[in-house]
Design an enzyme around this catalytic site. Sequence first.
Site, PDB file in Angstrom:
ATOM      1  N   CYS A  74       0.842  -1.203   0.000  1.00  0.00           N
ATOM      2  CA  CYS A  74       0.000   0.000   0.000  1.00  0.00           C
ATOM      3  C   CYS A  74       0.875   1.251   0.000  1.00  0.00           C
ATOM      4  O   CYS A  74       1.901   1.300   0.668  1.00  0.00           O
ATOM      5  CB  CYS A  74      -0.910   0.031   1.229  1.00  0.00           C
ATOM      6  N   HIS A  75       0.419   2.247  -0.740  1.00  0.00           N
ATOM      7  CA  HIS A  75       1.115   3.531  -0.785  1.00  0.00           C
ATOM      8  C   HIS A  75       0.733   4.366   0.433  1.00  0.00           C
ATOM      9  O   HIS A  75      -0.432   4.368   0.822  1.00  0.00           O
ATOM     10  CB  HIS A  75       0.717   4.308  -2.051  1.00  0.00           C
ATOM     11  N   MET A 109      -8.165   0.231   0.755  1.00  0.00           N
ATOM     12  CA  MET A 109      -7.489  -0.456   1.862  1.00  0.00           C
ATOM     13  C   MET A 109      -7.594   0.341   3.156  1.00  0.00           C
ATOM     14  O   MET A 109      -7.756  -0.239   4.231  1.00  0.00           O
ATOM     15  CB  MET A 109      -6.031  -0.740   1.518  1.00  0.00           C
ATOM     16  N   GLU A 110      -7.528   1.665   3.061  1.00  0.00           N
ATOM     17  CA  GLU A 110      -7.654   2.489   4.264  1.00  0.00           C
ATOM     18  C   GLU A 110      -9.036   2.320   4.895  1.00  0.00           C
ATOM     19  O   GLU A 110      -9.155   2.204   6.123  1.00  0.00           O
ATOM     20  CB  GLU A 110      -7.368   3.948   3.921  1.00  0.00           C
ATOM     21  N   ASP A 124     -11.890  -6.512  21.539  1.00  0.00           N
ATOM     22  CA  ASP A 124     -10.967  -6.398  22.664  1.00  0.00           C
ATOM     23  C   ASP A 124     -11.647  -5.844  23.915  1.00  0.00           C
ATOM     24  O   ASP A 124     -11.414  -6.325  25.019  1.00  0.00           O
ATOM     25  CB  ASP A 124      -9.787  -5.501  22.279  1.00  0.00           C
TER      26      ASP A 124
END
Length: 154
Positions: A74-75, A109-110, A124
Amino acid sequence: MTKLSHYDDQGQAHMVDVSAKPATKREAKARAFVELSPEALAALPKNPKGNPLEVARFAGIQAAKQTSTLIPMCHPLALSFIDVETHILEGGVSVGATAATVAGTGVEMEAMVAASVAALTIYDMTKALDKGIRIREIELVSKSGGKSGEWRRP
């Protein structure tokens, strides 16, 4: 067969050169679902660790900014906008993430990382109440901008 852009002619993985691509406004939306027991859902607002949904929102925003350090090809992108929303539904929590930039490559992707890490944060912060939590349906919802234009999940 379509050639995968992250592989060269010898089959070696590499980062795609996007330097010739025009900078355009790009946006992506992703989502995830955190399946929780009724008891864990009822306890969300009074969790002793804090409000899991608010912590998850911040975690998703922070994660989106770290995508290129997590996903090797990824950039690094200057994000113009990132938002994470959570909604309590029957059976769990819906997580939605939106990422935007003006760049030569997309922000799918972000958005996906933001939704995933927000879902993991809910896990969590509620795992003490529910050992059977499942994270489901991490998926891209839509993307816009760039050469391929608009795409929406049917």
